[in-house]
Design an enzyme around this catalytic site. Structure first.
Site, PDB file in Angstrom:
ATOM      1  N   GLY A 194      24.226  39.430  16.549  1.00 28.89           N
ATOM      2  CA  GLY A 194      22.869  39.675  15.813  1.00 28.89           C
ATOM      3  C   GLY A 194      22.477  38.137  15.813  1.00 28.89           C
ATOM      4  CG  ASN A 195      24.860  34.626  15.589  1.00 29.35           C
ATOM      5  OD1 ASN A 195      25.295  35.529  16.392  1.00 29.35           O
ATOM      6  ND2 ASN A 195      25.409  33.745  15.415  1.00 29.35           N
ATOM      7  CE  LYS A 220      28.248  51.409  14.137  1.00 30.81           C
ATOM      8  NZ  LYS A 220      28.088  49.835  14.012  1.00 30.81           N
ATOM      9  CE  LYS A 243      28.260  42.126  19.477  1.00 34.77           C
ATOM     10  NZ  LYS A 243      28.652  42.332  18.069  1.00 34.77           N
ATOM     11  CE  LYS A 293      31.557  40.099  15.050  1.00 33.28           C
ATOM     12  NZ  LYS A 293      30.858  41.261  15.665  1.00 33.28           N
TER      13      LYS A 293
END
Ligand code: ADP
Ligand code: MG
Length: 314
Positions: free
Chosen positions: A13-14, A129, A213, A275
């Protein structure tokens, strides 16, 4: 790292920001570490998140549809497709420009990418979500009965729609992505985890869901037989005892250590956990494959082995 590796880079996102103006500025910075990799001779495939962007599109479309008869109801998979186009547009141009600034003539393109999920994935029975706007209890109940949405109360702020987060099985456009990569193109793919679809005979049908993602990036990295999966996020390294006085930043994790840390609850679900799971999945999928988690700013140093957290099979 060898001089020429195939690297799937997953942007967090960053790397993108929350508005078109912000995104246009941020992608200039994002392009630099990516082009550093390309300049070093690596083949780079880019994936990215889309949480804020698809949220914004979905919210805008549903607000317009609620207040005006001119705007049709926009289904969630279509919002995902829009977000891939919107992000890809900015990202591919920023990378193109950075390449040209360094006199590199390399084509860059975004592929609208669908990711195949299992219609019977258990995740569909337990949507987690949250997406879109906050609603009152009354409207929320109306949405449940009229549209069949699953709504949950979101930490005292109102009711929100939740969708499932199924696992990626395959990438519908994989042959296209492979061909482009083999021919030296920089490809942006599985944006936002890909548009979730399931197979119905010859037809692919979009489902209102969000594929993580990080998992979609690991999947495309496996399909492309990449050497590296690099997950770029807001932290330089993965930690155990994160946020505690005895925090320990890790330079390396073996698969078994990673499993042990997961078991001990060191990684927050919804942020670091996927992740680490994606890194495990990729690193254990074939001998020699490595996964690296580091920050966007430190990407180059991470690749040079100076920082970041590497996950490798023992
Ligand atoms: P992205 O948009 O890149 O997917 P996320 O916010 O989903 O980013 O996940 C990254 C965040 O995970 C970090 O910024 C950090 O705040 C958080 N985090 C949770 N647990 C850990 C951990 N054990 N080590 C490092 N960061 C962690
Ligand atoms: Mg995330």
């Amino acid at each position: 790292m060898n001089t020429k590796d195939k690297i799937v880079v997953a942007l967090g996102g960053n790397a993108l920001g929350n508005s078109p103006k912000e995104q246009l500025e941020l992608v200039k910075l994002t392009a630099k570490p990516i082009v550093d990799l390309i300049e070093a001779g690596h083949e780079v495939i880019l994936a990215h998140g889309n949480g804020p962007q698809v949220g914004m599109i979905n919210l805008a479309m549903s607000t317009s549809a609620e207040s005006s008869s001119h705007t049709p109801e926009m289904p969630f998979p279509e919002c995902g497709a829009m977000s891939q186009g919107y992000i890809g547009f900015h990202l591919q141009n920023a990378i193109r420009e950075e390449l040209l600034n360094r006199s590199m003539q390399i084509p860059v393109a975004t592929v609208i990418t669908q990711v195949i999920v299992d219609k019977d994935d258990p995740a569909f029975k337990n949507p987690t979500k949250p997406i879109g706007a906050f609603y009152t209890k009354e409207i929320s109940e109306q949405l449940v009965s009229e549209k069949g949405y699953t709504m949950v109360e979101d930490s005292g702020r109102g009711f929100r729609r939740v969708v499932a987060s199924p696992k990626p099985i395959d990438v519908a456009e994989k042959e296209t992505v492979k061909t482009l990569v083999e021919n030296g193109h920089v490809v942006i793919t599985v944006g936002g985890g890909g548009i979730p679809v399931y197979k119905d005979g010859n037809r692919l049908i979009g489902v209102p869901a969000v594929i993580d993602k990080d998992f979609a990036s690991a999947k495309i990295a496996e399909i492309l037989d990449a050497d590296y999966l690099i997950i770029l996020t807001a932290v330089e390294k993965v930690a155990i005892n994160f946020g505690k006085p005895d925090v320990k930043w890790l330079s390396q994790m073996s698969i078994s250590q990673a499993y042990q840390y997961i078991e001990e609850g060191h990684f927050a679900p919804g942020s670091m956990l996927p992740k680490v799971q994606a890194a495990i999945q990729f690193a254990s999928s074939k001998k020699g494959r490595k996964a690296l988690i580091t920050s966007l700013e430190k990407a180059k140093e991470g690749i040079d082995g100076i920082t970041g957290t590497v996950v490798i099979a023992e």
